[in-house]
Design a protein around this motif. Structure first.
Motif, PDB file in Angstrom:
ATOM      1  N   GLN A  21       1.640  18.289   0.134  1.00  8.45           N
ATOM      2  CA  GLN A  21       1.147  19.750   0.312  1.00  8.45           C
ATOM      3  C   GLN A  21       0.186  19.833   1.404  1.00  8.45           C
ATOM      4  OE1 GLN A  21      -0.391  18.869  -3.787  1.00  8.45           O
ATOM      5  NE2 GLN A  21      -2.330  19.015  -3.244  1.00  8.45           N
ATOM      6  N   SER A 279     -10.124   9.812  -0.767  1.00  8.87           N
ATOM      7  CA  SER A 279      -9.622   8.389  -0.627  1.00  8.87           C
ATOM      8  C   SER A 279      -9.593   7.795   0.952  1.00  8.87           C
ATOM      9  CB  SER A 279      -7.928   8.716  -0.851  1.00  8.87           C
ATOM     10  OG  SER A 279      -7.284   9.357  -0.082  1.00  8.87           O
ATOM     11  N   THR A 500      11.206 -16.467   5.376  1.00  9.27           N
ATOM     12  CA  THR A 500      11.995 -15.819   4.201  1.00  9.27           C
ATOM     13  C   THR A 500      12.100 -14.267   4.322  1.00  9.27           C
ATOM     14  OG1 THR A 500       9.704 -15.846   3.648  1.00  9.27           O
ATOM     15  CG2 THR A 500      11.121 -17.659   2.711  1.00  9.27           C
TER      16      THR A 500
ATOM     17  N   LYS B 436      14.596   2.641 -10.405  1.00 12.52           N
ATOM     18  CA  LYS B 436      16.407   2.227 -10.442  1.00 12.52           C
ATOM     19  C   LYS B 436      16.423   1.497  -9.006  1.00 12.52           C
ATOM     20  CE  LYS B 436      19.165   5.615 -10.538  1.00 12.52           C
ATOM     21  NZ  LYS B 436      19.818   6.861 -10.982  1.00 12.52           N
ATOM     22  N   ASN B 438      19.550   0.091  -6.763  1.00 11.80           N
ATOM     23  CA  ASN B 438      20.774  -0.151  -6.354  1.00 11.80           C
ATOM     24  C   ASN B 438      21.078  -1.468  -5.991  1.00 11.80           C
ATOM     25  OD1 ASN B 438      22.656   2.017  -7.413  1.00 11.80           O
ATOM     26  ND2 ASN B 438      21.897   3.461  -5.811  1.00 11.80           N
ATOM     27  N   ASP B 480      -0.186   7.966  -3.628  1.00 15.58           N
ATOM     28  CA  ASP B 480      -1.099   8.327  -2.836  1.00 15.58           C
ATOM     29  C   ASP B 480      -1.782   9.637  -3.353  1.00 15.58           C
ATOM     30  OD1 ASP B 480       0.868  10.240  -3.336  1.00 15.58           O
ATOM     31  OD2 ASP B 480       2.137  10.216  -1.693  1.00 15.58           O
ATOM     32  N   ILE B 481      -2.768  10.318  -2.586  1.00 17.46           N
ATOM     33  CA  ILE B 481      -3.510  10.889  -3.075  1.00 17.46           C
ATOM     34  C   ILE B 481      -3.084  12.381  -3.824  1.00 17.46           C
ATOM     35  CG2 ILE B 481      -5.331  10.511  -1.415  1.00 17.46           C
ATOM     36  CD1 ILE B 481      -4.621  13.151  -0.086  1.00 17.46           C
ATOM     37  N   TYR B 482      -1.564  12.555  -3.689  1.00 14.69           N
ATOM     38  CA  TYR B 482      -1.279  13.509  -4.614  1.00 14.69           C
ATOM     39  C   TYR B 482      -0.738  13.185  -5.769  1.00 14.69           C
ATOM     40  CZ  TYR B 482      -1.037  14.412   0.525  1.00 14.69           C
ATOM     41  OH  TYR B 482      -1.397  14.598   1.728  1.00 14.69           O
ATOM     42  N   PHE B 492       9.433 -11.122  -3.088  1.00 14.74           N
ATOM     43  CA  PHE B 492       9.868 -12.278  -2.460  1.00 14.74           C
ATOM     44  C   PHE B 492      11.202 -12.537  -2.719  1.00 14.74           C
ATOM     45  CE2 PHE B 492      10.144 -17.151  -3.123  1.00 14.74           C
ATOM     46  CZ  PHE B 492       9.894 -17.191  -1.717  1.00 14.74           C
ATOM     47  N   VAL B 493      11.872 -13.066  -1.792  1.00 16.86           N
ATOM     48  CA  VAL B 493      13.387 -13.734  -1.870  1.00 16.86           C
ATOM     49  C   VAL B 493      13.304 -15.047  -1.691  1.00 16.86           C
ATOM     50  CG1 VAL B 493      15.722 -13.229  -1.218  1.00 16.86           C
ATOM     51  CG2 VAL B 493      14.046 -11.382  -1.218  1.00 16.86           C
TER      52      VAL B 493
END
Lengths: 519, 831
Positions: A21, A279, A500, B436, B438, B480-482, B492-493
């Motif tokens: 917004q 913030s 890594t 989710k 993929n 965030d602020i919204y 980590f991998v």
């Protein structure tokens, strides 16, 4: 029983700037009006009273502009040397300005000659402001002093000699007539109380302070200097609340939005950043053509005025809201048609029969529900859908493949229909997010239409384009693999901890396979 | 406190409901279905299990209502008995011993003294239809050896036999022919489908048969999806048939409605098709019933249908094709990939359910709690389609998070993989999709685990994959602020020499993560994700991995493919002990140090319970079952038991459940199976027909008691006369006198209460005349009348067969008959 479950449309994260917004609010300005001034614009100040004129200090002149005027409606030019910091009084009737020769002059908006001249500073006065009771003026000068002047008898009341370097910015409290803040090149920001004739709070900014700002409540102080913007809690005795480092170069000016919810800072790196005051995160950022020296916001954020080092004043006006109503809106059914019969309260002897509300299905879902697979595919291959929302088309192709009917849906198409499918493939095949699904579809199409190839020049041409695209993609993937190899080598020489990092593999195998089929 | 018997393996719930057609009671209030060795009685309105009729010693294969008494039910079983039940009270009335395995049961209203059963003698797949004469006797156990064969070489499924037109003929189908046996003529006509001879792969095998209840018409279902309607089949030459074709796959079952006006059919499409007036164009559908329709049955009253589905579900459908109730057992249709889990919140067993769903199954009530739709896609039930499979699931953080992995692999290279992470929403009391991902990995995910440590401030999930990596996912606050938003991102991998990661496991306090890469176990620090140490035994790939708990938390256990169980000490980083044991399932008990391991050998599966600190097992039970055990899980007990003997102590806090290859859910128990399976719902005897008004509480119970008594009466051959509620003078007086002329309620109270107390005694109202002196005369009159009345009611109730005869008798004759009945009443009991 459970109803039909619509096809899940794969959603992909939107790249680029997020639309919030705030971005909507701050982008809702017209293209800026550029006004050329005689020198670098060191100060812009809006009058807080209608008609919200603003004073622009540049070189040895002060121009007063009306809100929408491109030409100054008034000019004060009786300065021998550079003028600084023309500031309106709260009632908008008086204007005070400092100057390079150490004088502080008070003007009436309607008059031309200065009403008062405060003499006492020995060096250039870069900051002046009215106190909250309107009868005093605070000035800070390069002679390291801060002076408080009485307007009625144009006399010096107090002098503070606590700074050890140029005083370049200042700001009076809007609530208390005795409090004001000054920032100096000695890296400190000091709050003075006229009743005690010495500073009450002093905070260490760390860099030469270019700009200070008090919140309307007076509880928070913002100081800018160097690349930092720092927020101090004055009620806790000047405790550092947050330090913001969002600019590449020195921050020169600060400004609060009219709601007090957003803080703006302008910098020599040609950017204006907008922070949330809850913030302290950057919520928006403007770009300008030159280094910014001054910044001001009109009442209700209607106008943003930015003054730059190259003497250009950029004025942005908010887009008017009324414009939308010009387009005649189609007459919609009245509210009561939608709630017809729904607001009926059940009486005592009534038997309530609930009919489950009808779930709205997209047209392709309706087709899929009735197993009209070719029709569903046709529908999502319409240019309106396939160009605007390719993810819908890909999801339907995926769903058809899952149902095992993709070959049936793709078969039996004439020249026009097949070229539509091929167009879609050409456009989207190389996108990694669609590739796994579309390569499969392309293979099926090639299998189906291989016997009839050569019958239509249009389709043949499309196939050739597709082949070229695949070859190009293979080359590209090979290059990527080479780069990956190089990067792996680089990482191998570095420390173990950094090795890594994740690297995305690619789909080159599939492309190679596809190419084999095609050739 | 608890009697300490030996621990035995007990089958616990999850029995099949869809083995045979369900049967409705005459008033459609109850539905019966066979379920393993039991018959379950469900209420059609509330879906609640009202009774479990237990008594058979083997699989129950058929149930039918007693055609001469609607309140009784016949059942037959492989143990060679036919039992007669009173289903309202759940009482076994009689047992007829036939002596050979019975595979189906049919009853006919015109032949009330005999039933038809399917038996096989000799060869295992040769079945015969025979009629059994049920002798009348008052004893509980009766031999019924009088068998007469009707049809030979019939199909095993009871769906392939149907009796038509009030028992004039019986139709049976097998392979490509339909045979009809006429009882009156005692002849068999046989029709063979012509195409079967010509075509090699003809798919028009018969699959099921149904007979029209009124007309001479037989409907047969075929493998190619056609339904044929046969008429004029009494002549082998002149017969005709018409074809109805909608199903594209085999017709699983057919049923005519009670009036015969419509025909119901169902199959793999999971659509119930209603053919009105047997016309091709006149059909109605009820789609999306969830799974293959296996059986269809119609209530005798005609207002309800029900379909049994392959996912262990019975759907009750209203006459206007609206599903009204679903009775769902443990779904056992498909293979279990996710293994057994316990939902920490509901303590329900969680495993794969319907396609694309996770089922939450209550072990206590043997009932499915709910299904969680994971894949959220339209399920197309077609053979040969590769479906999206839900392969992995794990609960984390006290049931606040659920991670699921689904995959679909069409070809070698095309793997679709999706990981979903669900958050428990307290407001809606359900799981809501949060993240989710993929393609979280390039290859199949082999293991999935949450870090469940109490003190950990951030939630952590680890996935291990065949692509040689394991990934750590953490919950991040990307608000965030919204808006506030939390989601899971890869943190980590890790990999180890490009070996496939096969298992992963967090230690109890969450400080260490163990990941096995084929033969090697790696230990990682969960703070910094640094490799701490590796263990390698070179004894084959690691199959299972788990940390010890509580006092044994310094041990790590691993099971290899070569049948070696290893225990490593994490403090000394050395092998503590190892033993040769071909472990299939290894499960740690969440409430104790114990670990259960089930081993597989050629003769059967054995159970070992041990503590990691010592290589000697606490408890061993050999041969827990003959087949392979796939999954096991410890279920924490609500109330801890207090076994004192050492062998039973491991069952104190948790109970161990395991699932075998044939998908039967078994557990260990010290109690006798009867005790174990006593349903808690026994008290919930359905009374739903009566509205629960204040008066119901006063009178309804009373009436019910009377009815029950009446039944008992019939059984015990006693003529105890009981007044009906309406005829208790005190009550009728109370109800019919206008309120303004009645004396005060306190005055009437004792009289009223006393009048309600006469449930066991006949003439108690007369015996306490001092209470109601003013009504004495009237009352005695009333009671006389009332005696007559009740007797009449008994007449009509108990003598259904001779009802019409009674109506024609004169009063004097009736009295004689009554006397006669008093003398010889025993034959009624045989009904």
């Amino acid at each position: 029983m459970a109803g039909y479950k619509p096809v899940a449309i794969q959603t992909y994260p939107v790249l680029g700037e997020k639309i919030t917004q705030d971005t909507l609010y701050w982008n809702n300005y017209k293209t800026p009006v550029q006004i050329k001034e005689f020198g670098a614009v060191s100060k812009v100040d809006f009058s807080s009273q209608p008609p919200y004129n603003y004073a622009v200090t540049a070189s040895s002149r002060i121009h007063i502009y009306g809100r929408y005027s491109q030409e100054p409606i008034k000019t004060f030019s009786r300065f021998k040397d550079t003028a600084y910091c023309a500031t309106f009084r709260q009632d908008g009737r008086l204007l005070v300005a400092g100057s390079e020769d150490g004088g502080v002059q008070l003007f009436d908006i309607s008059g031309r000659a200065p009403l008062r001249q405060f003499e006492g500073h020995t060096k250039a006065v870069h900051s002046v402001d009215f106190t909250a009771d309107k009868y005093h003026v605070v000035s800070g000068a390069d002679d390291y002093t801060v002076k408080l002047w009485d307007i009625p008898n144009s006399q010096e009341i107090l002098t503070f000699k606590e700074h050890s370097d140029y005083v370049r910015c200042g700001c009076a409290s809007k609530l208390n007539p005795d409090l004001f803040v000054t920032g100096s090149y000695d890296h400190t920001v000091k709050m003075f109380d006229a009743r005690t004739n010495q500073s009450v709070i002093s905070v260490e900014h760390g860099q030469p302070v270019e700009s200070v700002l008090l919140f309307p409540s007076g509880g928070l102080l913002v100081s800018a200097g160097g690349r930092y913007v720092k927020v101090w809690d004055m009620l806790k005795g000047g405790q550092l609340l947050v330090s913001l480092k969002n600019h590449h170069k020195t921050v020169t000016c600060l400004c609060l939005s009219s709601s007090g919810q957003r803080l703006l800072s302008g910098s020599l790196d040609r950017k204006v950043k907008v922070y949330s005051t809850t913030s302290y995160k950057v919520v928006h950022s403007f770009d300008y053509t030159a280094s910014i020296l001054s910044l001001a916001l009109a009442h209700e954020d209607e106008t943003i005025v930015v003054g730059m080092t190259n003497g250009i004043l950029s004025v942005k006006h908010r887009k008017s809201e009324a414009k939308k109503d010009l387009v005649p809106r189609r007459r919609r059914p009245a509210y009561r048609t939608f709630i017809k019969g729904k607001n009926y309260m059940k009486q005592q002897d009534d038997i309530l029969i609930n009919r489950p509300s009808k779930k709205h299905l997209e047209l392709y879902d309706r087709d899929l529900k009735n197993f009209r697979i070719s029709k569903a595919l046709d529908r999502v291959l319409e240019p309106t859908c396939s160009i605007k929302t390719p993810e819908v088309t890909v999801s339907i192709i995926k769903e058809l493949n899952r149902r095992g009917v993709l070959a049936n849906a793709l078969a039996g198409r004439d020249e026009k229909e097949i070229s539509r499918v091929l167009n879609f493939l050409i456009r989207n095949l190389s996108q990694p997010r669609f590739a796994p699904v579309l390569i499969n579809a392309a293979e099926i199409i090639i299998d189906i239409y291989l016997p009839v190839i050569g019958q239509s020049p249009v389709v043949d041409k499309k196939f050739l384009v597709l082949q070229g695209l695949v070859e190009k993609e293979i080359d590209y993937q090979r290059e990527l693999l080479e780069t990956l190899g190089m990067m792996d080598m680089l990482f191998a020489t570095m420390t173990r901890k950094e090795s890594t990092s994740v690297l995305q593999h690619n789909t080159s195998d599939e492309f190679l396979e596809n190419n084999k089929i095609e050739s | 406190m608890v009697e300490e018997e030996g621990i035995r393996v007990v089958r616990c719930g999850g029995s099949e409901l869809n083995f045979r057609r369900a049967v409705f009671s005459a008033d459609s209030k109850y539905i019966f279905c066979v379920s393993g060795d039991f018959i379950k009685v469900y209420s059609t309105a509330t879906e609640e299990c009202v009774h479990i009729l237990q008594g058979h010693r083997n699989l129950v294969t058929g149930i039918q209502l007693n055609p001469s008494n609607h309140l009784q039910l016949y059942s037959c079983s492989v143990d060679g008995t036919i039992k007669l039940w009173d289903y309202i009270d759940g009482i076994l009335i009689k047992t007829f011993r036939v002596g050979c395995e019975l595979h189906a049961l049919f009853t006919l209203s015109c032949a009330e003294d005999s039933v038809f059963v399917m038996i096989n003698k000799g060869k295992p797949d040769v079945f015969q239809l025979a009629s059994v004469k049920l002798p009348k006797s008052s004893s509980q156990e009766i031999e019924a050896k009088e068998l007469s064969f009707v049809l030979d070489y019939v199909n095993q499924s009871p769906k392939c036999i149907a009796f038509g037109n009030e028992g004039e003929y019986v139709a049976a189908v097998r392979d490509f022919y339909l045979s009809v046996y006429f009882f009156k003529k005692k002849t068999t006509t046989r029709f063979t489908l012509s195409s079967s001879r010509n075509k090699k792969h003809a798919r028009n095998n018969f699959t099921c048969v149904a007979c029209h209840p009124k007309e001479d018409c037989i409907a047969t279902g075929h493998k190619d999806g056609k339904i044929r309607l046969w008429r004029n089949f009494d002549d082998e030459k002149k017969y005709t048939y018409t074809c109805l074709h909608w199903h594209h796959d085999l017709v699983m079952d057919l049923a005519f409605s009670v009036t015969g006006s419509s025909l119901l059919s169902g199959g793999r499409e999971s659509v119930l098709v209603e053919w009105r007036e047997a016309a091709e164009k006149n059909k109605e559908f009820l789609p999306r019933l969830g799974a293959t329709i296996e059986h269809i049955s119609v209530s005798p009253a005609g207002d309800l249908f029900c379909t049994s589905h392959s996912d262990n579900k019975i759907t009750i459908i209203h006459r206007n094709l609206e599903a009204s109730a679903v009775i769902q057992g443990l779904v056992k249709d498909r293979s279990i990939f996710t293994g057994l889990m316990i939902d920490p919140r509901t303590k329900a067993l969680v495993l794969n359910g319907k396609p694309g769903h996770l089922q939450f199954y209550s072990l206590q009530s043997d009932k499915q709690l709910y299904n969680l739709d994971i894949i959220q896609q339209e399920y197309i039930n077609d053979s040969g389609l590769i479906q999206i499979e839900l392969t992995k699931a794990a609960f984390g953080c006290y049931g606040n998070w659920l991670a699921t992995v689904e995959q679909r692999q069409e070809k070698e290279t095309e793997l679709e993989l999706q990981m979903k992470i669900w958050m428990y929403n307290k407001k809606t009391q359900g799981f809501v999709l949060n993240t989710k991902v993929n393609m979280p990995h390039e290859d199949h995910i082999t293991a999935l685990c949450f870090c469940n440590a109490e003190k950990s401030e951030s939630s952590t999930l680890v996935t291990a994959s065949k692509d040689g990596h394991f990934k750590v996912w953490i919950l991040t606050d990307d608000s965030d602020i919204y808006k506030k938003a939390v989601g899971w991102t890869c943190d980590f991998v890790g990999s180890y020499h490009k070996y496939q990661a096969t298992n992963c496991c967090f230690s109890e306090d969450g400080s260490l993560l163990a990941v096995s890469f084929e033969e090697i176990v790696t230990i990682w620090d969960s703070e910094t994700w640094e490799l701490k140490c590796t263990f390698c035994q070179r004894a084959g790939k690691i199959r299972h991995l788990c940390f010890g708990r509580l006092t044994c938390s310094k041990y790590l256990l691993g099971v290899t493919e070569n049948g070696i169980l290893c225990c490593w000490n994490l403090l000394s980083c050395a092998l503590e002990w190892s033993t040769k044991l071909n472990v299939r399932v290894m499960e740690p008990d969440p409430n104790s140090e114990n670990i259960a391991a089930i081993t597989q050998s050629s003769v059967g599966s054995d159970l070992f319970v041990f503590k990691p600190s010592e290589p000697r097992p606490l408890y061993i039970q050999k041969n827990i079952c003959r087949e392979e055990v796939l999954w096991g899980v410890f279920v924490p007990r609500d109330v801890p038991e207090s076994f004192t003997s050492e062998a039973h102590q491991w069952l104190n806090r948790s109970q161990f459940y395991f699932l075998t290859k044939s998908q039967s859910l078994l557990t260990f128990s010290t109690q006798s199976p009867e005790e174990k399976l006593t349903p808690t719902s026994k008290q919930l005897l359905a009374e739903e027909s009566l509205p629960t008004t204040p008066f119901y509480f006063l009178l309804g119970k009373h009436r019910q008691q009377q009815q029950n008594d009446k039944l008992n009466e019939a059984l015990e051959n006693e003529l105890v006369q009981l007044p009906l509620t309406e005829n208790i003078p005190a009550i009728s007086e109370l109800l019919h006198t206008p309120a303004h002329v009645l004396p005060s309620a306190s005055f009437l109270c004792s009289m009223f209460v006393n009048s309600l107390l006469l449930s066991t005694e006949t003439k108690s109202a007369e015996e306490n005349p001092d209470d109601v002196d003013m009504e004495e005369e009237k009352e005695s009159d009333d009671s006389d009348e009332e005696n007559n009345f009740t007797e009449k009611i008994q007449d009509t109730n108990n003598t259904d067969l001779e009802e019409d005869i009674i109506h024609q008798l004169s009063k004097s004759e009736e009295k004689e008959l009554k006397k006669f009945r008093k003398v010889d009443y025993s034959w009624i009991a045989a009904l």
